[in-house]
Design an enzyme around this catalytic site. Structure first.
Site, PDB file in Angstrom:
ATOM      1  N   ASP A   1       6.125  -2.665  55.811  1.00  0.00           N
ATOM      2  CA  ASP A   1       5.816  -3.730  56.792  1.00  0.00           C
ATOM      3  C   ASP A   1       4.523  -4.459  56.429  1.00  0.00           C
ATOM      4  O   ASP A   1       3.685  -4.739  57.298  1.00  0.00           O
ATOM      5  CB  ASP A   1       5.688  -3.142  58.206  1.00  0.00           C
ATOM      6  CG  ASP A   1       6.884  -2.302  58.606  1.00  0.00           C
ATOM      7  OD1 ASP A   1       7.996  -2.549  58.106  1.00  0.00           O
ATOM      8  OD2 ASP A   1       6.714  -1.376  59.431  1.00  0.00           O
TER       9      ASP A   1
ATOM     10  N   GLN B   1       0.396   0.140  53.835  1.00  0.00           N
ATOM     11  CA  GLN B   1       1.143  -0.149  55.062  1.00  0.00           C
ATOM     12  C   GLN B   1       0.338  -1.107  55.940  1.00  0.00           C
ATOM     13  O   GLN B   1      -0.855  -0.896  56.188  1.00  0.00           O
ATOM     14  CB  GLN B   1       1.433   1.141  55.829  1.00  0.00           C
ATOM     15  CG  GLN B   1       2.274   0.919  57.081  1.00  0.00           C
ATOM     16  CD  GLN B   1       2.760   2.220  57.713  1.00  0.00           C
ATOM     17  OE1 GLN B   1       2.663   3.283  57.111  1.00  0.00           O
ATOM     18  NE2 GLN B   1       3.290   2.146  58.915  1.00  0.00           N
ATOM     19  N   ASP B   2       1.005  -2.183  56.404  1.00  0.00           N
ATOM     20  CA  ASP B   2       0.392  -3.152  57.332  1.00  0.00           C
ATOM     21  C   ASP B   2      -0.795  -3.897  56.716  1.00  0.00           C
ATOM     22  O   ASP B   2      -1.842  -4.070  57.352  1.00  0.00           O
ATOM     23  CB  ASP B   2      -0.067  -2.465  58.629  1.00  0.00           C
ATOM     24  CG  ASP B   2       1.100  -1.981  59.474  1.00  0.00           C
ATOM     25  OD1 ASP B   2       2.258  -2.159  59.051  1.00  0.00           O
ATOM     26  OD2 ASP B   2       0.855  -1.440  60.565  1.00  0.00           O
TER      27      ASP B   2
ATOM     28  N   THR C   1      -4.372   0.255  64.973  1.00  0.00           N
ATOM     29  CA  THR C   1      -3.923  -0.700  63.956  1.00  0.00           C
ATOM     30  C   THR C   1      -4.626  -2.037  64.148  1.00  0.00           C
ATOM     31  O   THR C   1      -5.080  -2.674  63.186  1.00  0.00           O
ATOM     32  CB  THR C   1      -2.399  -0.896  64.047  1.00  0.00           C
ATOM     33  OG1 THR C   1      -1.745   0.365  63.849  1.00  0.00           O
ATOM     34  CG2 THR C   1      -1.899  -1.884  63.010  1.00  0.00           C
TER      35      THR C   1
ATOM     36  N   TRP D   1      10.959  -5.505  63.875  1.00  0.00           N
ATOM     37  CA  TRP D   1       9.967  -4.735  64.639  1.00  0.00           C
ATOM     38  C   TRP D   1      10.183  -4.914  66.133  1.00  0.00           C
ATOM     39  O   TRP D   1      10.060  -3.962  66.913  1.00  0.00           O
ATOM     40  CB  TRP D   1       8.577  -5.193  64.224  1.00  0.00           C
ATOM     41  CG  TRP D   1       7.438  -4.468  64.871  1.00  0.00           C
ATOM     42  CD1 TRP D   1       7.436  -3.181  65.331  1.00  0.00           C
ATOM     43  CD2 TRP D   1       6.125  -4.979  65.100  1.00  0.00           C
ATOM     44  NE1 TRP D   1       6.195  -2.867  65.838  1.00  0.00           N
ATOM     45  CE2 TRP D   1       5.379  -3.942  65.712  1.00  0.00           C
ATOM     46  CE3 TRP D   1       5.502  -6.200  64.849  1.00  0.00           C
ATOM     47  CZ2 TRP D   1       4.044  -4.118  66.075  1.00  0.00           C
ATOM     48  CZ3 TRP D   1       4.170  -6.358  65.202  1.00  0.00           C
ATOM     49  CH2 TRP D   1       3.449  -5.331  65.810  1.00  0.00           C
TER      50      TRP D   1
ATOM     51  N   GLN E   1      -1.001   3.100  58.701  1.00  0.00           N
ATOM     52  CA  GLN E   1      -1.414   1.736  59.073  1.00  0.00           C
ATOM     53  C   GLN E   1      -2.892   1.518  58.757  1.00  0.00           C
ATOM     54  O   GLN E   1      -3.755   2.239  59.260  1.00  0.00           O
ATOM     55  CB  GLN E   1      -1.168   1.472  60.561  1.00  0.00           C
ATOM     56  CG  GLN E   1       0.301   1.429  60.953  1.00  0.00           C
ATOM     57  CD  GLN E   1       0.807   2.764  61.451  1.00  0.00           C
ATOM     58  OE1 GLN E   1       0.339   3.823  61.029  1.00  0.00           O
ATOM     59  NE2 GLN E   1       1.762   2.721  62.362  1.00  0.00           N
TER      60      GLN E   1
ATOM     61  N   ARG F   1      12.458  -6.018  58.343  1.00  0.00           N
ATOM     62  CA  ARG F   1      13.175  -5.259  59.367  1.00  0.00           C
ATOM     63  C   ARG F   1      12.653  -5.686  60.735  1.00  0.00           C
ATOM     64  O   ARG F   1      11.510  -6.124  60.876  1.00  0.00           O
ATOM     65  CB  ARG F   1      13.033  -3.745  59.156  1.00  0.00           C
ATOM     66  CG  ARG F   1      11.607  -3.222  59.133  1.00  0.00           C
ATOM     67  CD  ARG F   1      11.603  -1.722  58.912  1.00  0.00           C
ATOM     68  NE  ARG F   1      10.261  -1.159  59.039  1.00  0.00           N
ATOM     69  CZ  ARG F   1       9.999   0.084  59.444  1.00  0.00           C
ATOM     70  NH1 ARG F   1      10.995   0.898  59.777  1.00  0.00           N
ATOM     71  NH2 ARG F   1       8.764   0.529  59.517  1.00  0.00           N
TER      72      ARG F   1
END
Length: 557
Positions: free
Chosen positions: A400, A378-379, A326, A466, A356, A464
């Site tokens: 996220d 994502q990410d 990532t 992490w 990711q 949320r």
């Protein structure tokens, strides 16, 4: 720095005492025992075992210096350990090698930060200036982020690596030591009250040092720059509102500029420029640039300006599914302090199916992005560490899609949750604060949260947790109907629900209704007195670095 200095605690403690006796101070604190000092840390027992306990003259500053010095030694040892594992990489998976390479890079960054921190705390018994104190707290906070990033990478990519505990075990102990150093610094030199009840907006203009234009910028390019930059190129040093630019190079795919790739332009930028030198400006004309851009930490005061969102586009498609960590999947990476980007789009086109896949990874202190767009799933946007500011930016993603552990303010931005993979929900933020002493968190101020065109009925949450001390605040932000009434989502069971800090202040729109919000003790509806802590001036010291960028911003609420 020699190994004998790094490894001889007794000589170093003698040096600490010498510094302590010779430093001029209006009020030298009284001696304290290690037991007394360690009670203020997160790991009292570990702290007591790490500090010298038989020195009756040591005070809290002495222990703080000793802890930072011991942290330097630990970081060097860990870097050596990583080199040892990489030397035997023929037995490792590709994923394990990639994770270890990330760890090696992060360890060196931590060594640099610790060395800088010791150069400051090794010279003073007194309270530091607010900015210097913030600088050191920021660096010590980032060291904890670096070690956690290494841990996450090893755990995610090296599941079949039999020796991974040989890395994780020492790193876990190092993290405790870094936490102790941060706690003792905050106790000794930290800013006790940095609230700034400030307000108002700031606008400046871009000018040229010595009133000169570079030869390679044509009149046409200058006209385009003035139009898309929404500012004039002032040529007088007498105007106090100008932003100093030392030189410009032009990147154009048709060969009409100085370079055809952004990376080539970055390579010729000066190293470690001073603020007085002005920004080295890279003007990137319209086009789709399929390249992976990495702006290293020695390219201080670099500014990149494009022709506008969706006009100047930098794109890539690295993802964790295709073998990248990532951390290294980003299309655009920047670690150079005082970086500025204006009018560009940064994309990762891997898609939701590749999980990711980062568009921008930012680990650049005092960095600024203005009128930029970040597109991914994502990410999307990895606000990894240090202090960051985003103004009037568009951010697209799914799971996220704003994550990391920087101290970061998003101001007047547009957040667009989009359609994720089947069965997934969207979380706008996943903030990664791991220690209560870190000055990190995500502040979202005066932004707009609306559905991307493809979102449909996907459940979407504000964030949320992490990590254990995750911290995110939404202030005066418009939230459309896509936000679930609960507002926030669990990470796993009751993890971090009581230790996180999630807050909302004076938001608007149908999604801002707090009557059905989560009932975690970590969730708060705050007032203006609390909210001001997360404004640009207070949270990222914006008044200290944003005026020189030419980017408009609001200091307070």
């Amino acid at each position: 720095m020699t190994n004998s200095f790094l490894n001889t605690s007794s000589l170093f403690l003698l040096a600490i005492i010498t510094i302590h006796l010779s430093t001029t101070s209006s009020a030298v604190p009284p001696p304290s025992s290690a037991t007394t000092v360690c009670q203020y840390t997160r790991y009292p027992s570990f702290c007591r075992s790490s500090l010298p306990i038989n020195n009756s003259s040591a005070n809290v500053y002495d222990y703080g210096r000793f802890s930072v010095r011991k942290s330097i030694s630990a970081a060097h040892k860990f870097a050596t350990l990583i080199d040892k594992y990489l030397a035997g990489s023929s037995t490792l998976t590709t994923g394990a090698i990639s994770a270890l390479q990330d760890c090696k890079y992060l360890a060196q960054v931590s060594i640099d930060f610790l060395t800088d921190a010791f150069q400051t705390v090794g010279k003073t018994q007194t309270t530091l200036s607010t900015m210097k104190s913030e600088d050191i707290q920021t660096m010590l906070s980032a060291i904890l982020t670096n070690t956690q990033t290494c841990i996450d990478g090893i755990q995610a990519t090296a599941s079949s690596w039999s020796s991974k505990n040989g890395v994780l075990a020492p790193l876990t102990n190092d993290n405790k030591l870094y936490s102790v150093s941060l706690s003792l610094f905050n106790r000794s030199w930290g800013v006790k009250n940095k609230n700034k009840n400030v307000s108002g907006s700031h606008k400046k203009h871009i000018g040229f040092k010595n009133g000169r234009l570079p030869l390679k910028m044509s009149e046409k390019s200058k006209a385009i720059f003035e139009t898309v930059g929404q500012r004039k190129l002032l040529q007088s040093e007498d105007n106090g509102d100008e932003v100093v630019v030392s030189d410009i190079v032009v990147v154009s795919q048709d060969g009409s500029g100085n370079f055809t790739t952004i990376s080539d332009a970055i390579n010729i930028a000066p190293n470690k420029s001073d603020v007085a030198d002005g920004y080295f400006l890279i003007y990137v004309t319209a086009g789709v640039y399929e390249e992976y851009v990495n702006i290293p930490k020695n390219k201080y005061y670099l500014m990149i300006i494009g022709d506008g969102i969706n006009q100047t586009v930098i794109t890539g498609n690295h993802s964790i599914v295709d073998g990248w960590t990532t951390f290294n999947s980003a299309t655009f990476i920047v670690t150079a302090p005082n970086f500025v980007a204006v009018n560009i789009t940064i994309r990762n086109t891997a898609g939701s199916i590749k999980h990711q896949a980062v568009a921008l990874r930012n680990g650049a202190d005092l960095s600024t992005f203005y009128s930029c767009s970040f597109e991914g799933y994502q990410d999307t946007l990895y606000t990894h560490s240090l202090r960051q500011f985003y103004r009037e930016c568009d951010i697209y993603g799914t799971v996220d899609f704003i994550f990391g552990n920087a101290a970061v303010v998003f101001q007047n931005c547009n957040l667009y949750p989009r359609l994720p993979m089947s069965g997934q929900f969207n979380a706008i933020t996943a903030q990664g604060r791991t220690d209560p002493g870190q000055n990190t968190g995500t502040s979202i101020q005066n932004c707009n949260i609306r559905a991307a065109e493809d979102l449909g009925s996907t459940k979407t949450y504000l964030g949320r947790p992490w990590k254990e001390y995750s911290r995110t605040v939404y202030m005066k932000t418009y939230m459309d109907t896509l936000i679930d009434g609960a507002g926030w989502r669990e990470w796993s069971g009751d993890f971090a629900l009581n230790t996180s800090y999630y807050a909302e202040f004076n938001n608007s729109g149908p999604g801002s209704d707090t009557t059905r919000r989560v009932t975690w003790s970590g969730f708060h509806i705050i007032n203006a007195t609390d909210a001001v802590n997360f404004t640009t001036a207070s949270f990222v010291m914006g008044d200290e670095f944003l005026p020189q960028t030419g980017v408009p911003y609001t200091s307070g609420l």
